[in-house]
Write a protein that holds these residues in place. Structure first.
Motif, PDB file in Angstrom:
ATOM      1  N   PHE A  94      41.734  38.292 -32.698  1.00 56.44           N
ATOM      2  CA  PHE A  94      42.517  38.009 -33.903  1.00 56.44           C
ATOM      3  C   PHE A  94      41.694  38.247 -35.164  1.00 56.44           C
ATOM      4  N   ASN A  95      42.399  38.499 -36.244  1.00 52.41           N
ATOM      5  CA  ASN A  95      41.782  38.710 -37.554  1.00 52.41           C
ATOM      6  C   ASN A  95      41.512  37.351 -38.186  1.00 52.41           C
ATOM      7  N   THR A  96      40.284  37.183 -38.661  1.00 48.61           N
ATOM      8  CA  THR A  96      39.913  35.890 -39.232  1.00 48.61           C
ATOM      9  C   THR A  96      38.710  36.037 -40.155  1.00 48.61           C
ATOM     10  N   GLU A  97      38.540  35.078 -41.022  1.00 47.00           N
ATOM     11  CA  GLU A  97      37.343  34.982 -41.863  1.00 47.00           C
ATOM     12  C   GLU A  97      36.322  34.030 -41.242  1.00 47.00           C
ATOM     13  N   LYS A  98      36.681  33.416 -40.120  1.00 50.63           N
ATOM     14  CA  LYS A  98      35.779  32.468 -39.469  1.00 50.63           C
ATOM     15  C   LYS A  98      34.531  33.177 -38.969  1.00 50.63           C
ATOM     16  N   LYS A  99      33.425  32.449 -39.006  1.00 50.79           N
ATOM     17  CA  LYS A  99      32.176  32.955 -38.451  1.00 50.79           C
ATOM     18  C   LYS A  99      32.188  32.722 -36.938  1.00 50.79           C
ATOM     19  N   GLN A 100      31.334  33.453 -36.235  1.00 46.00           N
ATOM     20  CA  GLN A 100      31.282  33.370 -34.784  1.00 46.00           C
ATOM     21  C   GLN A 100      31.094  31.930 -34.297  1.00 46.00           C
ATOM     22  N   ASP A 101      30.257  31.161 -34.979  1.00 47.32           N
ATOM     23  CA  ASP A 101      30.005  29.786 -34.538  1.00 47.32           C
ATOM     24  C   ASP A 101      31.124  28.808 -34.912  1.00 47.32           C
ATOM     25  N   GLU A 102      32.148  29.292 -35.609  1.00 50.06           N
ATOM     26  CA  GLU A 102      33.300  28.454 -35.946  1.00 50.06           C
ATOM     27  C   GLU A 102      34.452  28.631 -34.952  1.00 50.06           C
ATOM     28  N   ILE A 103      34.332  29.595 -34.065  1.00 50.42           N
ATOM     29  CA  ILE A 103      35.362  29.848 -33.065  1.00 50.42           C
ATOM     30  C   ILE A 103      35.261  28.795 -31.968  1.00 50.42           C
ATOM     31  N   ARG A 104      36.401  28.232 -31.584  1.00 51.66           N
ATOM     32  CA  ARG A 104      36.432  27.228 -30.517  1.00 51.66           C
ATOM     33  C   ARG A 104      36.986  27.857 -29.248  1.00 51.66           C
ATOM     34  N   HIS A 105      36.110  28.079 -28.288  1.00 50.03           N
ATOM     35  CA  HIS A 105      36.509  28.585 -26.978  1.00 50.03           C
ATOM     36  C   HIS A 105      36.976  27.387 -26.149  1.00 50.03           C
ATOM     37  N   ILE A 106      38.010  27.584 -25.338  1.00 47.61           N
ATOM     38  CA  ILE A 106      38.650  26.467 -24.647  1.00 47.61           C
ATOM     39  C   ILE A 106      38.596  26.661 -23.135  1.00 47.61           C
ATOM     40  N   TYR A 107      38.036  25.690 -22.446  1.00 44.78           N
ATOM     41  CA  TYR A 107      37.965  25.701 -20.982  1.00 44.78           C
ATOM     42  C   TYR A 107      38.525  24.385 -20.465  1.00 44.78           C
ATOM     43  N   LEU A 108      39.584  24.468 -19.652  1.00 40.24           N
ATOM     44  CA  LEU A 108      40.302  23.277 -19.197  1.00 40.24           C
ATOM     45  C   LEU A 108      40.286  23.152 -17.673  1.00 40.24           C
ATOM     46  N   GLU A 109      40.478  21.933 -17.210  1.00 40.58           N
ATOM     47  CA  GLU A 109      40.534  21.622 -15.774  1.00 40.58           C
ATOM     48  C   GLU A 109      39.253  22.099 -15.085  1.00 40.58           C
ATOM     49  N   GLY A 110      39.375  22.725 -13.936  1.00 36.93           N
ATOM     50  CA  GLY A 110      38.210  23.179 -13.188  1.00 36.93           C
ATOM     51  C   GLY A 110      37.412  24.256 -13.895  1.00 36.93           C
ATOM     52  N   ALA A 111      38.038  24.930 -14.844  1.00 38.25           N
ATOM     53  CA  ALA A 111      37.365  25.994 -15.597  1.00 38.25           C
ATOM     54  C   ALA A 111      36.355  25.450 -16.610  1.00 38.25           C
ATOM     55  N   ALA A 112      36.371  24.152 -16.855  1.00 41.83           N
ATOM     56  CA  ALA A 112      35.433  23.544 -17.801  1.00 41.83           C
ATOM     57  C   ALA A 112      33.986  23.797 -17.382  1.00 41.83           C
ATOM     58  N   GLY A 113      33.752  23.954 -16.088  1.00 38.25           N
ATOM     59  CA  GLY A 113      32.414  24.201 -15.590  1.00 38.25           C
ATOM     60  C   GLY A 113      31.922  25.633 -15.793  1.00 38.25           C
ATOM     61  N   LEU A 114      32.820  26.536 -16.191  1.00 37.47           N
ATOM     62  CA  LEU A 114      32.419  27.926 -16.388  1.00 37.47           C
ATOM     63  C   LEU A 114      31.470  28.091 -17.573  1.00 37.47           C
ATOM     64  N   ARG A 115      31.714  27.346 -18.637  1.00 34.68           N
ATOM     65  CA  ARG A 115      30.879  27.436 -19.834  1.00 34.68           C
ATOM     66  C   ARG A 115      30.617  26.047 -20.391  1.00 34.68           C
ATOM     67  N   PRO A 116      29.813  25.249 -19.714  1.00 30.35           N
ATOM     68  CA  PRO A 116      29.526  23.893 -20.202  1.00 30.35           C
ATOM     69  C   PRO A 116      28.805  23.899 -21.542  1.00 30.35           C
TER      70      PRO A 116
END
Length: 118
Positions: A94-116
């Protein structure tokens, strides 16, 4: 600037309703957490593991108001031995002015362990 947002969720069964509900929950969380408007999205890729084949998770996006014109594609995840089963992964560009460290990646349920770390 185009940025990517990663997300993943596991589902408990290979049933259409479970796949659509899981994908919808993940997409809603990714969209809300990053304040994304449909007009700002370039594309969305969704991958699933081999054991998730009862439905196209892209149907979940069509349940959201205003998202019918966003380009979306479903594909199979690489079948790597020992990888997390019953998993749906999403990449939103997506197009955004946000910086890389402002992006919130989301991992739910069992996938939470993929990127702790996130």
């Amino acid at each position: 600037m185009i940025r990517g947002i990663r997300g993943a969720i596991t589902v408990t069964s290979n049933e259409e309703s479970e796949i659509i509900l899981g994908a919808e929950r993940l997409l809603k969380e990714m969209i809300a957490s990053n304040e994304i408007a449909p007009d700002d999205v370039a594309s969305i890729f969704i991958s699933v593991t081999d054991d998730v084949d009862a439905a196209f998770p892209a149907k979940a996006l069509r349940n959201l108001d205003g998202w019918t014109l966003v380009p979306i594609m479903c594909m199979k995840e690489l079948a790597v031995t020992g990888s997390l089963p019953m998993c749906i992964r999403v990449m939103i560009h997506f197009n955004t002015e946000k910086k890389q460290d402002e992006i919130r990646h989301i991992y739910l349920e069992g996938a939470a362990g993929l990127r702790p770390d996130l």
